[in-house]
Write an enzyme that holds these catalytic residues in place. Structure first.
Site, PDB file in Angstrom:
ATOM      1  N   HIS A 100      42.625  44.983  72.359  1.00  0.00           N
ATOM      2  CA  HIS A 100      41.728  45.928  71.697  1.00  0.00           C
ATOM      3  C   HIS A 100      42.141  47.374  71.935  1.00  0.00           C
ATOM      4  O   HIS A 100      41.956  48.223  71.071  1.00  0.00           O
ATOM      5  CB  HIS A 100      40.292  45.700  72.179  1.00  0.00           C
ATOM      6  CG  HIS A 100      39.634  44.528  71.532  1.00  0.00           C
ATOM      7  ND1 HIS A 100      38.685  43.747  72.155  1.00  0.00           N
ATOM      8  CD2 HIS A 100      39.806  43.983  70.289  1.00  0.00           C
ATOM      9  CE1 HIS A 100      38.297  42.785  71.334  1.00  0.00           C
ATOM     10  NE2 HIS A 100      38.960  42.915  70.207  1.00  0.00           N
ATOM     11  N   TRP A 116      34.776  37.124  69.145  1.00  0.00           N
ATOM     12  CA  TRP A 116      35.285  36.855  70.503  1.00  0.00           C
ATOM     13  C   TRP A 116      34.528  35.709  71.171  1.00  0.00           C
ATOM     14  O   TRP A 116      34.218  35.733  72.351  1.00  0.00           O
ATOM     15  CB  TRP A 116      35.211  38.116  71.379  1.00  0.00           C
ATOM     16  CG  TRP A 116      35.499  39.363  70.626  1.00  0.00           C
ATOM     17  CD1 TRP A 116      36.692  39.715  70.059  1.00  0.00           C
ATOM     18  CD2 TRP A 116      34.588  40.419  70.306  1.00  0.00           C
ATOM     19  NE1 TRP A 116      36.575  40.923  69.418  1.00  0.00           N
ATOM     20  CE2 TRP A 116      35.299  41.394  69.550  1.00  0.00           C
ATOM     21  CE3 TRP A 116      33.248  40.649  70.599  1.00  0.00           C
ATOM     22  CZ2 TRP A 116      34.712  42.560  69.082  1.00  0.00           C
ATOM     23  CZ3 TRP A 116      32.653  41.810  70.126  1.00  0.00           C
ATOM     24  CH2 TRP A 116      33.377  42.737  69.381  1.00  0.00           C
ATOM     25  N   GLU A 129      31.399  43.773  72.762  1.00  0.00           N
ATOM     26  CA  GLU A 129      31.942  44.919  72.037  1.00  0.00           C
ATOM     27  C   GLU A 129      33.452  44.938  72.254  1.00  0.00           C
ATOM     28  O   GLU A 129      33.963  44.473  73.282  1.00  0.00           O
ATOM     29  CB  GLU A 129      31.342  46.236  72.546  1.00  0.00           C
ATOM     30  CG  GLU A 129      29.827  46.359  72.377  1.00  0.00           C
ATOM     31  CD  GLU A 129      29.413  46.682  70.955  1.00  0.00           C
ATOM     32  OE1 GLU A 129      30.288  46.890  70.105  1.00  0.00           O
ATOM     33  OE2 GLU A 129      28.193  46.713  70.711  1.00  0.00           O
ATOM     34  N   CYS A 130      34.175  45.520  71.290  1.00  0.00           N
ATOM     35  CA  CYS A 130      35.621  45.601  71.427  1.00  0.00           C
ATOM     36  C   CYS A 130      36.061  46.726  72.351  1.00  0.00           C
ATOM     37  O   CYS A 130      37.210  46.773  72.788  1.00  0.00           O
ATOM     38  CB  CYS A 130      36.289  45.778  70.057  1.00  0.00           C
ATOM     39  SG  CYS A 130      35.925  47.364  69.266  1.00  0.00           S
ATOM     40  N   GLY A 131      35.137  47.633  72.652  1.00  0.00           N
ATOM     41  CA  GLY A 131      35.472  48.749  73.534  1.00  0.00           C
ATOM     42  C   GLY A 131      35.280  50.097  72.876  1.00  0.00           C
ATOM     43  O   GLY A 131      35.169  51.108  73.566  1.00  0.00           O
TER      44      GLY A 131
END
Length: 244
Positions: free
Chosen positions: A131, A232, A239-241
C-alpha cells in the site's frame, strides 16, 4: 487557529473546523462542495478510486457546480485494478472532460514489472509495503505536486465502524484540509442520487462489490456483512493507510 469560518485563499490553517463542522453537519454534499469551490479557489483537488461515492462527487463537481477552474481528480493506478474500474475511469474522463491526474509507483508500468521489482504477490507478504508503494507514496506525491490546500474523499460514516465518527472537515498530517462531503450521507442516498441523475458507475457494484479496490485483494460481500468486508479479507486491515 483563527475564529473566522472563511479562510484566506490557499491557507488551510485558517479554517475553523469546529464552526465548519457544525455549520455543514446536515448539509447536502453539493452544498458542502459549493462552499469549497467558492472558498478554495486554488489547491482544491478530489482523490478518487472511482467507487460509486467518488463518482457521485465528480458528478456534482463537473455536472452540477461546474466551477470555472475544474477540480483536478487524482486517480492512483496501482496496476492491480479490475478491468471494469479502468474502463469506468476512461468513460468518466470522456463524459465529464475530467482534469484527471494519474499517479502510480515510479518506474513500473505493468503488473509483471511490479512483481519483478518488488516480488510476486507483495500484498500477501507485506501488505503495508504494497500500500505504501501503490497508494500512499503516489498520493502524497500528487497532493504535493498540485500544491494541495484541500482534498476531497468519498468516505461515509456508515461504510464501517472505523469511520463512524468521521467529521465533514478535518486536517491531514500535513495540515491540509480534508473534506468528507458524504460523511453524514448513507449508501441508500448515494444510490438514490445515481438513479435520479442517471449516473455512470462500476458494474461490479451490481455483482456483490459495494467497495472496490485492487483485484487480487477484493472479494464480494455477503448479505449482512460490513460494506468494506471484502477489502483485504482475513488480513485484519480496515484501511489501506491513506486515511489513518
Amino acid at each position: 487557529m483563527t475564529t473566522s469560518t472563511e479562510p484566506q485563499a490557499g491557507n488551510a490553517v485558517n479554517f475553523n473546523l469546529d464552526e465548519l463542522n457544525q455549520r455543514f453537519e446536515t448539509a447536502h454534499p453539493q452544498e458542502i462542495l459549493a462552499w469549497c469551490v467558492e472558498n478554495i479557489p486554488t489547491g482544491f483537488v478530489q482523490t478518487s478510486a472511482f467507487n460509486v461515492d467518488d463518482v457521485m462527487i465528480t458528478d456534482i463537481l463537473y455536472r452540477q457546480l461546474q466551477p470555472a477552474q475544474p477540480v483536478p481528480v487524482i486517480f492512483l493506478d496501482t496496476l492491480y485494478h479490475f478491468p471494469q474500474t479502468l474502463e469506468l475511469v476512461a468513460k468518466a474522463k470522456e463524459l465529464y472532460n475530467l482534469d484527471l491526474r494519474v499517479y502510480k509507483t515510479p518506474e513500473v508500468n505493468t503488473r509483471e514489472a511490479f512483481a519483478d521489482r518488488y516480488g510476486e504477490a507483495l500484498w500477501d507478504k507485506d501488505i503495508e509495503q504494497f500500500h505504501h508503494l501503490t497508494k500512499i507514496e503516489p498520493l502524497n506525491r500528487g497532493l504535493d505536486e498540485l500544491n494541495t490546500v484541500a482534498w476531497i474523499t468519498g468516505r461515509r460514516r456508515d461504510q464501517a465502524v472505523t469511520r463512524a465518527n468521521m467529521p465533514v472537515f478535518e486536517l491531514d498530517k500535513q495540515q491540509r484540509l480534508k473534506v468528507n462531503p458524504l460523511a453524514a450521507w448513507t449508501r441508500k442516498q448515494t444510490w438514490d442520487y445515481v438513479a435520479k441523475h442517471k449516473m455512470i458507475y462500476n458494474p461490479l457494484h451490481d455483482q456483490g462489490y459495494p467497495s472496490i479496490g485492487d483485484e487480487p485483494i477484493t472479494t464480494p460481500v455477503a448479505d449482512g456483512e460490513d460494506e468494506r468486508a471484502g477489502r483485504w479479507r482475513g488480513s485484519g486491515k480496515t484501511e489501506c493507510g491513506i486515511h489513518i
